[in-house]
Design a protein around this motif. Structure first.
Motif, mmCIF file in Angstrom:
data_model
loop_
_atom_site.group_PDB
_atom_site.id
_atom_site.type_symbol
_atom_site.label_atom_id
_atom_site.label_comp_id
_atom_site.label_asym_id
_atom_site.label_seq_id
_atom_site.Cartn_x
_atom_site.Cartn_y
_atom_site.Cartn_z
ATOM 1 N N TYR A 30 0.839 -1.206 0.000
ATOM 2 C CA TYR A 30 0.000 0.000 0.000
ATOM 3 C C TYR A 30 0.871 1.251 0.000
ATOM 4 O O TYR A 30 0.608 2.209 -0.749
ATOM 5 N N ALA A 31 1.907 1.235 0.831
ATOM 6 C CA ALA A 31 2.834 2.366 0.855
ATOM 7 C C ALA A 31 3.510 2.535 -0.501
ATOM 8 O O ALA A 31 3.700 3.659 -0.987
ATOM 9 N N GLY A 32 3.876 1.421 -1.136
ATOM 10 C CA GLY A 32 4.501 1.484 -2.450
ATOM 11 C C GLY A 32 3.594 2.104 -3.499
ATOM 12 O O GLY A 32 4.038 2.896 -4.345
ATOM 13 N N ASP A 33 2.308 1.766 -3.449
ATOM 14 C CA ASP A 33 1.353 2.354 -4.388
ATOM 15 C C ASP A 33 1.275 3.869 -4.203
ATOM 16 O O ASP A 33 1.214 4.629 -5.182
ATOM 17 N N LEU A 34 1.295 4.320 -2.953
ATOM 18 C CA LEU A 34 1.237 5.757 -2.683
ATOM 19 C C LEU A 34 2.466 6.468 -3.227
ATOM 20 O O LEU A 34 2.369 7.552 -3.812
ATOM 21 N N VAL A 35 3.636 5.862 -3.034
ATOM 22 C CA VAL A 35 4.877 6.460 -3.523
ATOM 23 C C VAL A 35 4.860 6.554 -5.049
ATOM 24 O O VAL A 35 5.226 7.588 -5.633
ATOM 25 N N ARG A 36 4.435 5.495 -5.696
ATOM 26 C CA ARG A 36 4.410 5.492 -7.167
ATOM 27 C C ARG A 36 3.427 6.516 -7.714
ATOM 28 O O ARG A 36 3.681 7.146 -8.743
ATOM 29 N N ARG A 37 2.306 6.698 -7.024
ATOM 30 C CA ARG A 37 1.337 7.703 -7.482
ATOM 31 C C ARG A 37 1.925 9.112 -7.409
ATOM 32 O O ARG A 37 1.509 9.994 -8.165
ATOM 33 N N PHE A 42 9.531 2.818 -6.004
ATOM 34 C CA PHE A 42 9.450 2.043 -4.767
ATOM 35 C C PHE A 42 10.019 0.652 -5.003
ATOM 36 O O PHE A 42 9.610 -0.051 -5.929
ATOM 37 N N ARG A 43 10.980 0.292 -4.186
ATOM 38 C CA ARG A 43 11.575 -1.038 -4.253
ATOM 39 C C ARG A 43 11.385 -1.738 -2.914
ATOM 40 O O ARG A 43 11.308 -1.090 -1.875
ATOM 41 N N THR A 44 11.321 -3.048 -2.967
ATOM 42 C CA THR A 44 11.051 -3.820 -1.754
ATOM 43 C C THR A 44 12.111 -4.885 -1.535
ATOM 44 O O THR A 44 12.511 -5.571 -2.479
ATOM 45 N N VAL A 45 12.554 -5.017 -0.302
ATOM 46 C CA VAL A 45 13.419 -6.115 0.126
ATOM 47 C C VAL A 45 12.652 -6.916 1.169
ATOM 48 O O VAL A 45 12.238 -6.369 2.204
ATOM 49 N N HIS A 46 12.417 -8.179 0.888
ATOM 50 C CA HIS A 46 11.807 -9.086 1.870
ATOM 51 C C HIS A 46 12.945 -9.866 2.526
ATOM 52 O O HIS A 46 13.599 -10.692 1.870
ATOM 53 N N ILE A 88 11.711 2.598 4.449
ATOM 54 C CA ILE A 88 10.607 2.242 5.350
ATOM 55 C C ILE A 88 10.883 0.863 5.927
ATOM 56 O O ILE A 88 11.036 -0.108 5.182
ATOM 57 N N TYR A 89 10.964 0.788 7.241
ATOM 58 C CA TYR A 89 11.024 -0.503 7.911
ATOM 59 C C TYR A 89 9.590 -0.941 8.188
ATOM 60 O O TYR A 89 8.821 -0.215 8.832
ATOM 61 N N ALA A 90 9.205 -2.130 7.716
ATOM 62 C CA ALA A 90 7.871 -2.671 7.962
ATOM 63 C C ALA A 90 8.025 -4.007 8.665
ATOM 64 O O ALA A 90 8.728 -4.903 8.174
ATOM 65 N N GLU A 182 -0.703 6.640 5.191
ATOM 66 C CA GLU A 182 -0.796 7.539 4.040
ATOM 67 C C GLU A 182 -0.082 8.854 4.317
ATOM 68 O O GLU A 182 0.673 9.362 3.469
ATOM 69 N N ARG A 183 -0.316 9.432 5.482
ATOM 70 C CA ARG A 183 0.337 10.697 5.830
ATOM 71 C C ARG A 183 1.858 10.530 5.856
ATOM 72 O O ARG A 183 2.601 11.404 5.382
ATOM 73 N N MET A 184 2.312 9.423 6.420
ATOM 74 C CA MET A 184 3.752 9.183 6.481
ATOM 75 C C MET A 184 4.354 9.075 5.091
ATOM 76 O O MET A 184 5.396 9.670 4.791
#
Length: 223
Positions: A30-37, A42-46, A88-90, A182-184
């Motif tokens: 969800y955070a990635g979608d916000l960044v792309r918009r 947005f890149r992710t490391v699992h 972002i640490y999740a 979203e605010r963050m």
């Protein structure tokens, strides 16, 4: 920060959950979608997909002057962090504390790689914590301390992005938590864009870097 005025900021999400498709992954997506918009990358490391060794009993973490030599995927992840404008640490809450994958990661990253010159200094930082009900604020506080230790810029969003879900099925069922997330995300993008634009104008570091290495600072003060 690298890049010119108007370049797309890169936000890296690091997931400390071992559960693919769970609440933490959904929140990070969800955070990635916000960044792309907002025009960001947005890149992710699992962490579950990488080989990360726990700290060994070598005992020289407080005296070594070079990165940790344990053979695993840590150097690759650290380089991804260095290239990002924001991180972002999740992480989920496990056993009333920080999930073990993220705990091992921040320990290895800190004493094995980041403490030498604090390469994350002045990058924008954000935190997402998922859980059922308890101890999410404590986990958030631990990660806040980690961001501050690395001289990162922690953007406020009104409330921390703590997302709660008491259902057995993964889902983003917490309206207040989503609003904070979203605010963050938007404030992270605002700050990343600001820093990039100011650096392009100044043609140099935006903020002073003379306190990035506390060990060097101690030596200077002693002399």
């Amino acid at each position: 920060m690298q890049g010119l005025r108007g370049a797309e900021p890169v936000i890296l999400g690091i997931s400390g959950s071992e559960n693919a498709g769970g609440n933490t992954d959904l929140a990070l997506e969800y955070a990635g979608d916000l960044v792309r918009r907002r025009g960001g990358v947005f890149r992710t490391v699992h962490l579950r997909d990488h080989r990360i060794s726990p700290c060994s009993p070598c005992g020289d973490c407080n005296s070594r002057t070079s990165p940790c030599a344990l053979p695993d995927d840590m150097p690759t992840i650290i380089e991804e962090m260095k290239r990002a404008d924001g991180i972002i640490y999740a992480v989920p809450v496990h056993g009333f504390g920080l999930a073990h994958l993220m705990q091992i990661f921040i320990e290895r990253a800190g004493v094995g790689y980041l403490r030498f010159d604090r390469p994350l200094a002045n990058k924008v930082g954000g935190i997402i914590v998922t859980g059922r009900r308890y101890s999410d604020a404590s986990v958030h506080n631990q990660l806040v301390d980690n961001l501050l230790l690395n001289r990162m810029i922690l953007v406020g969003s009104g409330f921390p992005a703590l997302l709660r879900n008491t259902s057995r099925e993964p889902g983003l069922n917490d309206p207040e938590g989503l609003d904070a997330l979203e605010r963050m995300a938007h404030r992270m993008m605002d700050m990343a864009l600001l820093l990039r634009n100011v650096q392009a104008t100044a043609n140099g570091p935006v903020l002073p870097l003379d306190d990035r290495n506390e060990r060097v600072a101690r030596v200077r003060s002693a002399s």
